[in-house]
Every structure is written in C-alpha cells, then in structure tokens.
Design an enzyme around this catalytic site. Structure first.
Site, mmCIF file in Angstrom:
data_model
loop_
_atom_site.group_PDB
_atom_site.id
_atom_site.type_symbol
_atom_site.label_atom_id
_atom_site.label_comp_id
_atom_site.label_asym_id
_atom_site.label_seq_id
_atom_site.Cartn_x
_atom_site.Cartn_y
_atom_site.Cartn_z
ATOM 1 N N GLY A 137 28.219 33.993 43.016
ATOM 2 C CA GLY A 137 29.625 34.339 42.782
ATOM 3 C C GLY A 137 29.784 35.840 42.687
ATOM 4 C CG ASP A 138 31.209 37.409 40.008
ATOM 5 O OD1 ASP A 138 32.386 37.042 39.925
ATOM 6 O OD2 ASP A 138 30.330 37.083 39.194
ATOM 7 C CE LYS A 181 34.089 33.361 46.089
ATOM 8 N NZ LYS A 181 33.012 33.803 45.219
ATOM 9 C CE LYS A 191 37.433 45.824 51.083
ATOM 10 N NZ LYS A 191 36.499 46.888 50.748
ATOM 11 C CB ALA A 201 37.328 31.291 40.566
ATOM 12 N N GLY A 202 37.892 34.150 39.586
ATOM 13 C CA GLY A 202 38.921 35.169 39.355
ATOM 14 C C GLY A 202 38.841 36.240 40.402
ATOM 15 C CG HIS A 203 40.606 36.435 43.804
ATOM 16 N ND1 HIS A 203 40.273 35.115 43.806
ATOM 17 C CD2 HIS A 203 41.816 36.529 44.363
ATOM 18 C CE1 HIS A 203 41.257 34.436 44.351
ATOM 19 N NE2 HIS A 203 42.202 35.265 44.694
ATOM 20 C CD GLN A 228 33.555 28.690 40.549
ATOM 21 O OE1 GLN A 228 33.900 27.703 41.145
ATOM 22 N NE2 GLN A 228 34.388 29.380 39.805
ATOM 23 C CB THR A 232 30.046 26.039 38.420
ATOM 24 O OG1 THR A 232 31.286 25.721 37.769
ATOM 25 C CG2 THR A 232 30.144 25.769 39.911
ATOM 26 C CB THR A 235 36.657 35.090 34.658
ATOM 27 O OG1 THR A 235 37.112 34.933 36.002
ATOM 28 C CG2 THR A 235 37.233 33.983 33.811
ATOM 29 C CG ASP A 254 31.005 51.401 49.238
ATOM 30 O OD1 ASP A 254 30.838 50.190 49.486
ATOM 31 O OD2 ASP A 254 31.690 51.804 48.279
#
Ligand code: IMP
Length: 421
Positions: A11-12, A15, A17, A38-40, A220, A235, A296, A329
């Site tokens: 996860g993280d 996704k 973008k 989840a969180g974005h 996730q 999860t 999150t 980058d």
C-alpha cells in the site's frame, strides 16, 4: 472495458496520482474493496481533498463515481466526505453506492481496537477502522448491507447485532454499547446516504454494454491480500485482481489494462515481514525525502529498497500489463541505489516469492547496485530525457518482471509524471 490500478507491495505506492490521470479519461470510477483504511489526497485548483471511501473520479462531473459491493462502508466517514465535497461546491449527484456493500458499525471499530490491544506484543498494526470485524460479520452472514441499512428492518438487525456484540464486549471486560443511541445516530446517516444507494452491478454492466471507459481504483495492495499476502499481517479483503471481479461483479473478459503501482523504493506501515527494509539511516533518509507518513493514521512508514522478487509475485497474481513507478525523483536523490534481484535462502538463491513468514524472516536479499544522483527530473516528459543512470534503473525493473513501465512519477505535483503511450 475496465482498466484497473492496483498496489503491488504494502500500500501507499501513490496509486492516487495514476488514478487521477486515468480517471480524467474515464466515464466511471469504481472502488471495489477495503474501506476507509485506504486514503489518498488529491489537489484540485490548489485545494486539497482527502478521500478514504469516495473514488477520486467524483471530481470529474462527467464521470460516475461508484462504491461497489466489495467495499465495507463506515457511514459516518462517508457522510463526512460527502459534506466536505458539497461545502467545496462539488455536486455529489454522480455518486453511486452499492446496495450490497456492507456497513461498518461502531462495534466493529471497538472490536478492532480491543482485539488489537489483546494481541499484546504481536499486534498487526491495523488502522483501527473496524475493517477486519466488518468483513468477519459479512462472511459469518450477520453483516448489515446497504440495502438493510436504508431499509425498514435496520433497527431490528442492528439491535440483534448489538446485543450479540455486547455479550462479547462484556466478556472482554468492556462496558455495553447503547443500542438505542447507535440506532438513532446511524438511522440519520442512512437517511443521508439513501438517495445514493443503488444496484451498482447493473450500473456497471450497462456502462460496459455502452462501451464506456471504466476505471477500478484499487485500495491497499498485493502483499496485504488476505489470501496472497503475508498473513496474518494483511488486511481482510482481496486487494488483488480477483477482488476487483468479486467486488464489482464483473468477469475477467471485461478487464483491459492492469496497472501495478510501485515506488522506486518500498515502504510498509504496520507490522509484518519486509526483507528489503532498511531499519537504518538509509530508511530514515527515504522516509524524510519521500514524506513517508501514513495518510490515514499519520504513522511513520518503514522504508527500504525496491524488491523485484516481490514485484514479480505481484505481476503473476494480478496479470499486470503495465507498471507505474512513483518517486523516481526521491530515489534519485541518493548517491547509490540498491535493487533486490533475488532471495538467498540457505544455499539457494531464488526469484520466487513466498508468503511463508519463516522463509521471509530467514532469507537475505541479493542486491544489484545502481548509480543515483538523477538531478532535477521533475519537468521531464519522456523516458529518453532521463539521465542514463535513471534509465538503466527502470530498464532493469522492466527486464526482471517482463512488464513495461507506463508511468513514471518525477515529483509531487500532478503534472510531474512521464506517460508512455
Ligand atoms: P486493517 O486493514 O486496518 O485491518 O489493517 C491491516 C494491515 O493493513 C495493517 O498493517 C495496516 O497498516 C495495513 N493497511 C490497511 N490499509 C492500508 C493502506 O491503505 N495502506 C497501507 N497499509 C494499509
């Protein structure tokens, strides 16, 4: 045709973008599994929006945003997200919630916290959102689906469930929950959510028949999969391609591109095996350079080198057709970069991943080293423009897993991305 964006590690991976880019070309964006674990965050017109449940496609007024049957929904969180969007002047009329999605109730959140506490030193590091207990009830067949939640029988089912959970809570030495107060509060959420609840199965299939472009937003990631991840440090859903089919009701023939998202390094939040973790100054540096703190929970993420053995596993499980590599980058700020190309286990070197915890704890990553110092690549729009050492790094990843790189993240902003046709 349905295009899918999935996480390949823990996860993280960023996704959001890629999802943001692809959802602009889609007429429907779907969340299929998981919940508000989840969180974005998405920036639009200089304003930041944090989403945990609503697909980011909601910001495209010409697209339908769907929360499908495989998701577990905390109604309180969803109502907050809807309110946030309305206050910012967005119409939420394009939101559709599956009548078959299950509801996270307060007892799920409480039990998640209590069970985690009782694990003592063997905590899983859950997000404490009630995800595991809600999926438990779904499979145990005592869950509350959205159609029950907005129906006349909600209070009857909720009362029975709360009474049952109170027996467990009391046995754990916790005070009982007030059923009437919960039913009253949650009936209000049900009234707010009712207009959005619908048969998303038919909605999705009607769109497929009209040949619409549909995007499934994974949540996730592969190694957190309940079946294929590093159990029990996973999860409670299937964030892999199978979960997309079950979580929406679409068949395999409708799936088009499957984009696997990864970072040019790796990270993990929560407990569990992680062979390429750098629990040292390299890990600290990656965390600071990549701002690796949970969106999150705010927890610092464990950081390490990119693991191609694990990536090959994600390619196999999900049938990935393309890769999206973020934070090129960030890794390019280091002088030297390592890439894991095998696991040494006893006398053997293997490129096959296994979720066996003993194997993962015993094996030693085999690394290849690459030159860093990529300089400022944020404005580059073609892979050919990248410094040769960055191109070599990407080429090695492609060669190892046999899947082309389709997107490269070159900086934090939406436009800092190389898109390969
Ligand atoms: P749960 O999903 O809250 O039950 O947490 C189980 C494990 O999955 C924990 O290690 C969490 O940190 C991890 N996890 C759940 N959702 C995410 C996510 O969106 N990103 C990263 N880790 C997650």
């Amino acid at each position: 045709m349905i295009n899918v964006v999935l996480g390949t590690f823990f996860g993280d991976e960023g996704k959001g973008k890629v999802i943001d880019y692809l959802s602009q070309q889609s007429t429907m964006a779907i969340r299929c599994t998981g919940g508000n674990n989840a969180g974005h965050t998405i920036k639009v017109n200089g304003k930041k929006f944090a989403f945990h449940l609503i697909p980011s496609g909601i910001l495209n007024p010409n697209a339908k945003a769907v929360i499908a049957n495989g998701v577990v929904i905390d109604p309180k969180v969803l109502v907050q997200e809807i309110t946030q969007l309305k206050e910012a002047g967005f119409s939420v009329n394009n939101l559709y919630i599956s009548d078959k999605a299950h509801v996270i109730m307060p007892y799920h959140i409480l039990l998640d916290k209590i069970l985690e506490e009782r694990r003592g030193t063997e905590k899983l590091g859950t997000t404490a959102c009630g995800i595991g207990p809600a999926y438990c009830d779904k499979y145990e067949r005592s869950g509350i689906r959205m159609e029950d939640f907005i129906g006349d029988h909600f209070s009857k089912i909720a009362l029975r469930n709360i009474e049952n959970k109170n027996v467990i809570l009391e046995a754990f030495g916790h005070e009982k929950l007030d059923a009437n107060a919960i039913i009253q509060e949650y009936s209000e959420y049900a009234n707010i959510l009712k207009p959005y609840v619908t048969d998303t199965f038919s909605l999705i299939h009607d769109a497929l028949e009209k040949d619409e472009k549909i995007l499934c937003e994974g949540a996730q990631a592969t190694l957190l999969d309940i079946d294929h991840g590093t159990y029990p440090y996973v999860t409670s859903s299937n964030p892999t391609i199978g979960g997309i089919c079950a979580g929406t009701g679409v068949g395999a023939k409708d799936i088009g591109q499957v984009i696997g998202v990864l970072k040019a390094y790796s990270s993990r939040v929560g407990a569990g095996p992680y062979p390429t973790e750098q629990d040292n100054e390299i890990g600290d540096k990656l965390r600071e350079l990549g701002h690796e703190y949970g969106s999150t929970t705010g927890r610092p993420r464990r950081c390490g080198w990119l693991d191609l053995v694990a990536l090959k596993y994600a390619v196999r499980i999900n049938g990935l057709t393309g890769l999206a590599i973020n934070h090129l980058d960030t890794i390019g700020k280091l002088d030297r970069i390592k890439l894991c190309v095998g696991y040494q286990h006893g006398q053997d070197i293997t490129t096959n991943y296994s979720t066996n915890l003993k194997f993962l704890n015993d094996c030693l990553p085999v690394y290849e080293e690459f030159e860093g110092n990529f300089g400022d690549i944020s404005g580059m729009k073609q892979i050919m423009e990248l410094p040769i050492q960055a191109q070599r790094y990407l080429k090695r990843i492609e060669e190892f897993v046999g899947v082309p790189v389709r997107f490269v993240g070159t900086g934090p902003e939406r436009e800092n991305m190389i898109v390969r046709g």
